[in-house]
Design a protein around this motif. Structure first.
Motif, PDB file in Angstrom:
ATOM      1  N   TYR A  57    -147.761 -57.763 -79.400  1.00 19.12           N
ATOM      2  CA  TYR A  57    -147.503 -57.073 -78.133  1.00 19.12           C
ATOM      3  C   TYR A  57    -148.778 -56.499 -77.508  1.00 19.12           C
ATOM      4  CZ  TYR A  57    -142.607 -57.263 -79.606  1.00 19.12           C
ATOM      5  OH  TYR A  57    -141.373 -57.683 -80.005  1.00 19.12           O
ATOM      6  N   LYS A  58    -149.905 -57.189 -77.677  1.00 20.89           N
ATOM      7  CA  LYS A  58    -151.171 -56.633 -77.201  1.00 20.89           C
ATOM      8  C   LYS A  58    -151.194 -56.406 -75.688  1.00 20.89           C
ATOM      9  CE  LYS A  58    -153.229 -61.266 -77.603  1.00 20.89           C
ATOM     10  NZ  LYS A  58    -154.271 -62.050 -78.315  1.00 20.89           N
ATOM     11  N   VAL A  90    -145.408 -49.427 -78.041  1.00 19.62           N
ATOM     12  CA  VAL A  90    -144.724 -50.425 -77.213  1.00 19.62           C
ATOM     13  C   VAL A  90    -143.355 -49.846 -76.884  1.00 19.62           C
ATOM     14  CG1 VAL A  90    -143.750 -52.747 -77.142  1.00 19.62           C
ATOM     15  CG2 VAL A  90    -145.942 -52.356 -78.277  1.00 19.62           C
ATOM     16  N   SER A  91    -142.956 -49.938 -75.609  1.00 17.77           N
ATOM     17  CA  SER A  91    -141.705 -49.286 -75.210  1.00 17.77           C
ATOM     18  C   SER A  91    -141.023 -50.059 -74.090  1.00 17.77           C
ATOM     19  CB  SER A  91    -142.001 -47.864 -74.741  1.00 17.77           C
ATOM     20  OG  SER A  91    -140.839 -47.238 -74.249  1.00 17.77           O
ATOM     21  N   ARG A  92    -139.700 -49.941 -74.067  1.00 18.63           N
ATOM     22  CA  ARG A  92    -138.909 -50.499 -72.966  1.00 18.63           C
ATOM     23  C   ARG A  92    -138.439 -49.397 -72.015  1.00 18.63           C
ATOM     24  NH1 ARG A  92    -134.193 -52.724 -74.392  1.00 18.63           N
ATOM     25  NH2 ARG A  92    -134.129 -51.819 -76.472  1.00 18.63           N
ATOM     26  N   VAL A  93    -138.886 -48.169 -72.264  1.00 21.17           N
ATOM     27  CA  VAL A  93    -138.534 -47.046 -71.394  1.00 21.17           C
ATOM     28  C   VAL A  93    -139.437 -47.066 -70.167  1.00 21.17           C
ATOM     29  CG1 VAL A  93    -138.423 -44.538 -71.184  1.00 21.17           C
ATOM     30  CG2 VAL A  93    -137.763 -45.645 -73.340  1.00 21.17           C
ATOM     31  N   VAL A  94    -138.844 -47.035 -69.001  1.00 18.82           N
ATOM     32  CA  VAL A  94    -139.631 -46.990 -67.770  1.00 18.82           C
ATOM     33  C   VAL A  94    -140.401 -45.666 -67.759  1.00 18.82           C
ATOM     34  CG1 VAL A  94    -139.559 -46.967 -65.253  1.00 18.82           C
ATOM     35  CG2 VAL A  94    -137.955 -48.399 -66.554  1.00 18.82           C
ATOM     36  N   GLN A 127    -135.474 -50.671 -69.578  1.00 16.92           N
ATOM     37  CA  GLN A 127    -135.433 -52.014 -69.032  1.00 16.92           C
ATOM     38  C   GLN A 127    -135.331 -53.060 -70.149  1.00 16.92           C
ATOM     39  OE1 GLN A 127    -139.152 -51.875 -66.832  1.00 16.92           O
ATOM     40  NE2 GLN A 127    -140.202 -53.072 -68.423  1.00 16.92           N
ATOM     41  N   LYS A 128    -135.052 -54.274 -69.780  1.00 21.08           N
ATOM     42  CA  LYS A 128    -134.798 -55.321 -70.766  1.00 21.08           C
ATOM     43  C   LYS A 128    -136.052 -55.666 -71.569  1.00 21.08           C
ATOM     44  CE  LYS A 128    -133.156 -60.079 -71.233  1.00 21.08           C
ATOM     45  NZ  LYS A 128    -132.643 -61.275 -70.518  1.00 21.08           N
ATOM     46  N   ASP A 129    -137.163 -55.829 -70.888  1.00 21.99           N
ATOM     47  CA  ASP A 129    -138.402 -56.248 -71.551  1.00 21.99           C
ATOM     48  C   ASP A 129    -139.351 -55.058 -71.719  1.00 21.99           C
ATOM     49  OD1 ASP A 129    -137.660 -58.995 -71.616  1.00 21.99           O
ATOM     50  OD2 ASP A 129    -138.146 -59.100 -69.462  1.00 21.99           O
ATOM     51  N   PRO A 130    -140.213 -55.096 -72.711  1.00 24.66           N
ATOM     52  CA  PRO A 130    -141.205 -54.020 -72.869  1.00 24.66           C
ATOM     53  C   PRO A 130    -142.094 -53.931 -71.630  1.00 24.66           C
ATOM     54  CG  PRO A 130    -141.125 -55.393 -74.832  1.00 24.66           C
ATOM     55  CD  PRO A 130    -140.329 -56.108 -73.785  1.00 24.66           C
ATOM     56  N   ILE A 131    -142.440 -52.719 -71.252  1.00 24.88           N
ATOM     57  CA  ILE A 131    -143.356 -52.565 -70.123  1.00 24.88           C
ATOM     58  C   ILE A 131    -144.732 -53.059 -70.546  1.00 24.88           C
ATOM     59  CG2 ILE A 131    -142.089 -50.556 -69.273  1.00 24.88           C
ATOM     60  CD1 ILE A 131    -144.503 -48.865 -70.264  1.00 24.88           C
ATOM     61  N   THR A 132    -145.554 -53.403 -69.581  1.00 21.62           N
ATOM     62  CA  THR A 132    -146.919 -53.831 -69.903  1.00 21.62           C
ATOM     63  C   THR A 132    -147.853 -52.629 -69.821  1.00 21.62           C
ATOM     64  OG1 THR A 132    -147.506 -54.316 -67.601  1.00 21.62           O
ATOM     65  CG2 THR A 132    -146.437 -56.081 -68.888  1.00 21.62           C
ATOM     66  N   ALA A 133    -149.018 -52.786 -70.402  1.00 20.30           N
ATOM     67  CA  ALA A 133    -150.013 -51.717 -70.360  1.00 20.30           C
ATOM     68  C   ALA A 133    -150.408 -51.412 -68.914  1.00 20.30           C
ATOM     69  CB  ALA A 133    -151.238 -52.102 -71.183  1.00 20.30           C
ATOM     70  N   ASP A 134    -150.511 -52.448 -68.089  1.00 21.17           N
ATOM     71  CA  ASP A 134    -150.862 -52.251 -66.678  1.00 21.17           C
ATOM     72  C   ASP A 134    -149.780 -51.456 -65.955  1.00 21.17           C
ATOM     73  OD1 ASP A 134    -153.235 -53.582 -66.969  1.00 21.17           O
ATOM     74  OD2 ASP A 134    -152.463 -55.508 -66.224  1.00 21.17           O
ATOM     75  N   GLU A 135    -148.528 -51.759 -66.254  1.00 21.39           N
ATOM     76  CA  GLU A 135    -147.423 -51.029 -65.629  1.00 21.39           C
ATOM     77  C   GLU A 135    -147.467 -49.548 -66.009  1.00 21.39           C
ATOM     78  OE1 GLU A 135    -144.042 -54.602 -65.324  1.00 21.39           O
ATOM     79  OE2 GLU A 135    -144.136 -53.293 -67.095  1.00 21.39           O
ATOM     80  N   TYR A 136    -147.779 -49.290 -67.266  1.00 24.97           N
ATOM     81  CA  TYR A 136    -147.862 -47.894 -67.695  1.00 24.97           C
ATOM     82  C   TYR A 136    -148.981 -47.163 -66.950  1.00 24.97           C
ATOM     83  CZ  TYR A 136    -148.658 -43.686 -70.365  1.00 24.97           C
ATOM     84  OH  TYR A 136    -148.849 -42.371 -70.706  1.00 24.97           O
TER      85      TYR A 136
END
Length: 385
Positions: free
Chosen positions: A34-35, A340-344, A366-375
Motif C-alpha cells: 500500500y505504498k 493505511v485507512s479507508r476513513v475519509v 469509503q470503499k477503497d483506501p485513500i491515497t497519500a495525495d488525497e490525505y
C-alpha cells in the motif's frame, strides 16, 4: 505498545511477545503493498520524555558503589550537567529506532505542553510564548530537534565538571547513570541503545549509561506503576507520558508540582516537600523545583485574563526546559506513524485534547483506501478551515 486484551474471557497476554515479534515483518509487507496509500498522521496530545531521579534511594538493580551513588546524585542536581545530557541526546536517531527514518523527526516534541494546545486572543500559539520566554534561544516548535549539538553539550559538561569539583572535591568521572529497560520490548531496547550511544559519544567519556534489562513487571513497577521514590530503581528514565485532561496548560505543567504533581514521586524520585526528609527537601531546593513551583503558582493565580495566564505558564514551562528538569522527547509514535485507512480524512469531529478519538459521529468510510495525495490535500484544507 500492546496492552492486555481480553475476548470472551480469554487473556492474550501469553502471546504478547509473539505478536510484537511479528509486527515489523507485517508492517514492511503492508508498506510495500500500500505504498501509494500510506500517509503519516499528526501528533496527538501525549508527551513522553526523559526524567532524572533527583534523589535515588532504591539500588536493588545496580553495581554502583556508595561513592558512585553519591556522585550521580550530585551530578543530577547540577543544572549544567542536565543540560549537557539534553544537548548530547540525538532524539531523531532515538525515534528512528521506532519509526521510519523519513518521519522520525515528525514525532519530536520540544515542550511538555503541545505547541498549539491553546492560543492567545490574537491567535498566537502557546508554544511561541514558550520560545520567547526561553533563555536557550531555540525554537520549541514540534517536528524538529533544535537541541542536539555535541559541542554545546560538551561546553555544558565542562561547566558542570568545574562546579561539581568545587562542590565535591572527591567526585569521580565518568558519572554512571542507570537506565532501566523492558527486556521483552525490542523497540524500547533499540531506543535505549540509541540514547546511550549519542549521549556517551557527545560527552567524551564523562558519562556512562548502564542499560539495566529487567522483566516487564519489574520495569513497570519501577516506572508507570511506581507508588513513590522507593520504587524508582534507576537514575534516568524514559517512562513518563502524559496527555491532556482539560484545555489549559496547567493540565501538563502541574504534574511537576512539588505540592501535588502526578509524576513528581513516580518519575523524579521526590516526595512532596511537606512529606519528605531533609535529603529530599535539599534535592528539591538545589534542583530548582521550588522556583518552578513559584512560577506555577503565579500562573494559576491569573484567572481573569487568559492571555496573561498563558504567558505566565509559558514562563514556568521555559524554566522547566531551560533547567532541563524534564526533557520532552516525543508524542506517541503511533500517532505519526505511517498508516493505511479507508476513513475519509477529517470527517469525524476533532478536539485538541483528543477526546474525539473515541467518537465516530460524522465519520465517512469509503470503499477503497485513500491515497497519500488525497490525505495531504484534505489535511491542507482542514488546516485552512
Amino acid at each position: 505498545n500492546m496492552e492486555v486484551f481480553f475476548h470472551g474471557g480469554i487473556s492474550f497476554e501469553p502471546y504478547r511477545d509473539q505478536c510484537k515479534a511479528l509486527i515489523p515483518s507485517y508492517r514492511m509487507q503492508y508498506m510495500e503493498t500500500y505504498k501509494a496509500n500510506a500517509f503519516s498522521g499528526m501528533q496527538n496530545t501525549y508527551t513522553f520524555g526523559v526524567n532524572w531521579n533527583l534523589n535515588r534511594i532504591n539500588y536493588t538493580h545496580t553495581t554502583k558503589t556508595e561513592a558512585q551513588q553519591a556522585d550521580t546524585r550530585a551530578a543530577l542536581l547540577n543544572t549544567n550537567f542536565r543540560l549537557a545530557l539534553k544537548f548530547g541526546f540525538d532524539r531523531v536517531s532515538y525515534m528512528a529506532a521506532y519509526l521510519d527514518k523519513s518521519i522520525a523527526a515528525k514525532a519530536i516534541r520540544n515542550e511538555e505542553c503541545p505547541y498549539k494546545f491553546v492560543q492567545t486572543s490574537t491567535g498566537e500559539a502557546y508554544g511561541s510564548l514558550v520560545t520567547k520566554a526561553s533563555t536557550l534561544g531555540k525554537s520549541t516548535e514540534e517536528g524538529q530537534d533544535p537541541y542536539y549539538d555535541p559541542k554545546t553539550a560538551m561546553d555544558y559538561m565542562n561547566k558542570a565538571m568545574t562546579e561539581l569539583k568545587a562542590e565535591k572535591a572527591d567526585i569521580s568521572f565518568p558519572i554512571i547513570l542507570a537506565l532501566m529497560v523492558d527486556q521483552t520490548d525490542k523497540t524500547l531496547s533499540a531506543q535505549a541503545s540509541s540514547l546511550k550511544q549519542s549521549i556517551e559519544a557527545s560527552l567524551g567519556g564523562d558519562v556512562e549509561i548502564n542499560l539495566v534489562y529487567v522483566d516487564v513487571d519489574t520495569y513497570e513497577g519501577s516506572s508507570y506503576l511506581a507508588e513513590g521514590p522507593k520504587d524508582c530503581d534507576w537514575d534516568i528514565s524514559t517512562s513518563t507520558g502524559w496527555g491532556a485532561d482539560y484545555s489549559d496548560p496547567k493540565t501538563y505543567l502541574n504534574i511537576f508540582s512539588i505540592n501535588n504533581g502526578d509524576v513528581i514521586r513516580t518519575s523524579m524520585g521526590l516526595e512532596y516537600e511537606a512529606d519528605g526528609d531533609a535529603q529530599n527537601n535539599a534535592a528539591i531546593e538545589k534542583s530548582g523545583m521550588k522556583q518552578y513551583q513559584a512560577l506555577l503558582d503565579a500562573a494559576d493565580a491569573i484567572t481573569d485574563d487568559m492571555d496573561k495566564r498563558y504567558e505566565a505558564y509559558a514562563k514556568a514551562e521555559a524554566y522547566l526546559l531551560d533547567n532541563a528538569l524534564f526533557v520532552p522527547v516525543q508524542t506517541q509514535g503511533g500517532a505519526v506513524n505511517y498508516r493505511v485507512s479507508r476513513v475519509v480524512p477529517f470527517t469525524r469531529s476533532y478536539a485538541i485534547a483528543g477526546i474525539s478519538s473515541y467518537k465516530f459521529k460524522n465519520m465517512i468510510i469509503q470503499k477503497d483506501p485513500i491515497t497519500a495525495d488525497e490525505y495531504e490535500k484534505a489535511y491542507k484544507a482542514w488546516l485552512g478551515e
